[in-house]
Design an enzyme around this catalytic site. Structure first.
Site, PDB file in Angstrom:
ATOM      1  NE  ARG A 133      -3.491  -2.359   2.745  1.00  0.00           N
ATOM      2  CZ  ARG A 133      -3.164  -3.525   3.299  1.00  0.00           C
ATOM      3  NH1 ARG A 133      -1.952  -3.691   3.815  1.00  0.00           N
ATOM      4  NH2 ARG A 133      -4.027  -4.530   3.355  1.00  0.00           N
ATOM      5  CE  LYS A 158      -7.849  -1.815   5.487  1.00  0.00           C
ATOM      6  NZ  LYS A 158      -8.568  -1.904   4.195  1.00  0.00           N
ATOM      7  CG  HIS A 223      -4.395   0.749  -3.896  1.00  0.00           C
ATOM      8  ND1 HIS A 223      -3.719   0.494  -2.723  1.00  0.00           N
ATOM      9  CD2 HIS A 223      -5.362  -0.206  -3.973  1.00  0.00           C
ATOM     10  CE1 HIS A 223      -4.244  -0.557  -2.114  1.00  0.00           C
ATOM     11  NE2 HIS A 223      -5.237  -1.007  -2.857  1.00  0.00           N
ATOM     12  NE  ARG A 226      -2.684  -3.892  -1.204  1.00  0.00           N
ATOM     13  CZ  ARG A 226      -2.222  -4.721  -0.266  1.00  0.00           C
ATOM     14  NH1 ARG A 226      -0.921  -4.878  -0.102  1.00  0.00           N
ATOM     15  NH2 ARG A 226      -3.057  -5.390   0.510  1.00  0.00           N
ATOM     16  CG  HIS A 249      -5.688  -9.313   1.351  1.00  0.00           C
ATOM     17  ND1 HIS A 249      -5.912  -9.628   0.025  1.00  0.00           N
ATOM     18  CD2 HIS A 249      -5.538  -7.955   1.387  1.00  0.00           C
ATOM     19  CE1 HIS A 249      -5.893  -8.532  -0.706  1.00  0.00           C
ATOM     20  NE2 HIS A 249      -5.678  -7.507   0.089  1.00  0.00           N
ATOM     21  CE1 TYR A 258      -5.855  -7.703  -6.975  1.00  0.00           C
ATOM     22  CE2 TYR A 258      -5.856  -8.901  -4.908  1.00  0.00           C
ATOM     23  CZ  TYR A 258      -5.745  -7.713  -5.603  1.00  0.00           C
ATOM     24  OH  TYR A 258      -5.534  -6.540  -4.926  1.00  0.00           O
TER      25      TYR A 258
END
Length: 284
Positions: A133, A158, A223, A226, A249, A258
Site C-alpha cells: 500500500r 493495515k 494503488h 498493488r 489480507h 484477483y
C-alpha cells in the site's frame, strides 16, 4: 459534542482504528450533529434511518459516504454509549463489488520508463515489486530492507499487522542505486526535511504524472500497482494462499477478487462463437 467526541476518539484509539478512520468517523458525527442540531447520542432509531435515507435521496451521497456514516453511528452506539444497535431497523446499504483496474506488465514498464526521477522510480517500483500500500511504502525504514533474505519488512500495515513481503532482485538493484545517490539514514524515502517520510500525496502525483507521460488511458492510481502485483503473480502461477500472505489480507475472500481479473485461465477459454461455422461476410 465535545465531551462525547473525546470519549469516542479515545474508544477508537483503544480499538486500534487508524488515524484516517478516526478522522472520517469524527467528520461524519459532526455532520450528523449539525443536521439534527443536537448530540448524535440523543438520536432514535427512526432518526438514524431518516438521516441515512436523507443521504441516499436528498444528498445523493456516494455509497462510501453512506457506509462511513453508518459505521460511525454504529461505533458510537455500540462502543461509546454501550447501547444495542438495531440491525433490523437500521440496515446497511449494499456496496458495489467493483473489480480493480489492472495494468499489463508492458504498461507497468512504461510507467517506470516515464519516471525519470530516481527517488520516484524507486518508490513506485518498490510498491509494485512488493505489493505494498502506498502508506506502507512511505513508512519504510532503511532497516526494513533485508537483502540477505530478499525480503521487505512491513511494520504496522493495515490492522496494525507486521508482515514480510518480496524484495525483487531488480528492485534491490534500483534501491542500491537510489541509496548511493540519496544516502537515507532512517526513513527509506524521506521528505525534503528528512525528519518525516515522503508524503502520500507526493507519491500519488508522481504516479499520475508518469501515467500521463506513458500515454496510458486506463483509470489507474498508485494503488493499482498493488493490484498489478497480485494479478501478475497469480497469472505466473503463484498460489493464492501465498499472495494473500504477501498482501497482508486477513481473509482469503479479499484476495480471491484477483481470480476474477487474472487472465491466466480465462485466456485458455474459447468463446462459443469461435466454435461455430463461419458465415458469409455481411455487407455494409
Amino acid at each position: 459534542m465535545g465531551k462525547l467526541r473525546d470519549q469516542m476518539v479515545m474508544d477508537m484509539r483503544l480499538k486500534g482504528l487508524s488515524p484516517k478512520t478516526i478522522s472520517c468517523y469524527v467528520g461524519a458525527m459532526k455532520a450528523i450533529a449539525a443536521h439534527f442540531g443536537k448530540s448524535p447520542a440523543e438520536l432514535s432509531d427512526d432518526e438514524i434511518r431518516e438521516y441515512l435515507y436523507y443521504l441516499v435521496e436528498a444528498r445523493k451521497a456516494s455509497r462510501a459516504v453512506i457506509s462511513q456514516s453508518y459505521s460511525a453511528l454504529k461505533f458510537l452506539f455500540e462502543h461509546t454509549l454501550q447501547k444495542q444497535w438495531n440491525h433490523a431497523r437500521i440496515p446497511r446499504t449494499k456496496q458495489h463489488k467493483r473489480l480493480p483496474w489492472v495494468l499489463s506488465r508492458e504498461d507497468v514498464e512504461a510507467i517506470f520508463s516515464a519516471t525519470k526521477n530516481l527517488k520516484q522510480r524507486a518508490i513506485l517500483m518498490t510498491i509494485y515489486s512488493a505489493g505494498l500500500r502506498v502508506g506502507e511504502a512511505t513508512r519504510l525504514k532503511v532497516r526494513d530492507i533485508d537483502s540477505k533474505r530478499m525480503m521487505i519488512r512491513v511494520s504496522e500495515g493495515k490492522g496494525l499487522k507486521d508482515r514480510y513481503t518480496l524484495l525483487g532482485e531488480r528492485n534491490l538493484e534500483l534501491l542500491r542505486t537510489y541509496w548511493k545517490a540519496y544516502r537515507p539514514e532512517d526513513w527509506l524515502f524521506p521528505s525534503v526535511s528528512g525528519s518525516e517520510p515522503v508524503s502520500i500525496s507526493c507519491v500519488q502525483k508522481a504516479f499520475s504524472a508518469s501515467l500521463r507521460k506513458a500515454g496510458i488511458k486506463k483509470k489507474a492510481s498508485v494503488h493499482t500497482l498493488r493490484h498489478c502485483f497480485a494479478t501478475h503473480l497469480l497469472e505466473s502461477g503463484t498460489d493464492l494462499y501465498y499472495i494473500q500472505r504477501l498482501l497482508g489480507h486477513k481473509s482469503a475472500g479479499t484476495t480471491s477478487v484477483y481470480l476474477h481479473i487474472a487472465g491466466k485461465e480465462i485466456g485458455k477459454i474459447k468463446s462459443p462463437s469461435d466454435h461455430t461455422k463461419d458465415d458469409p461476410k455481411p455487407t455494409p
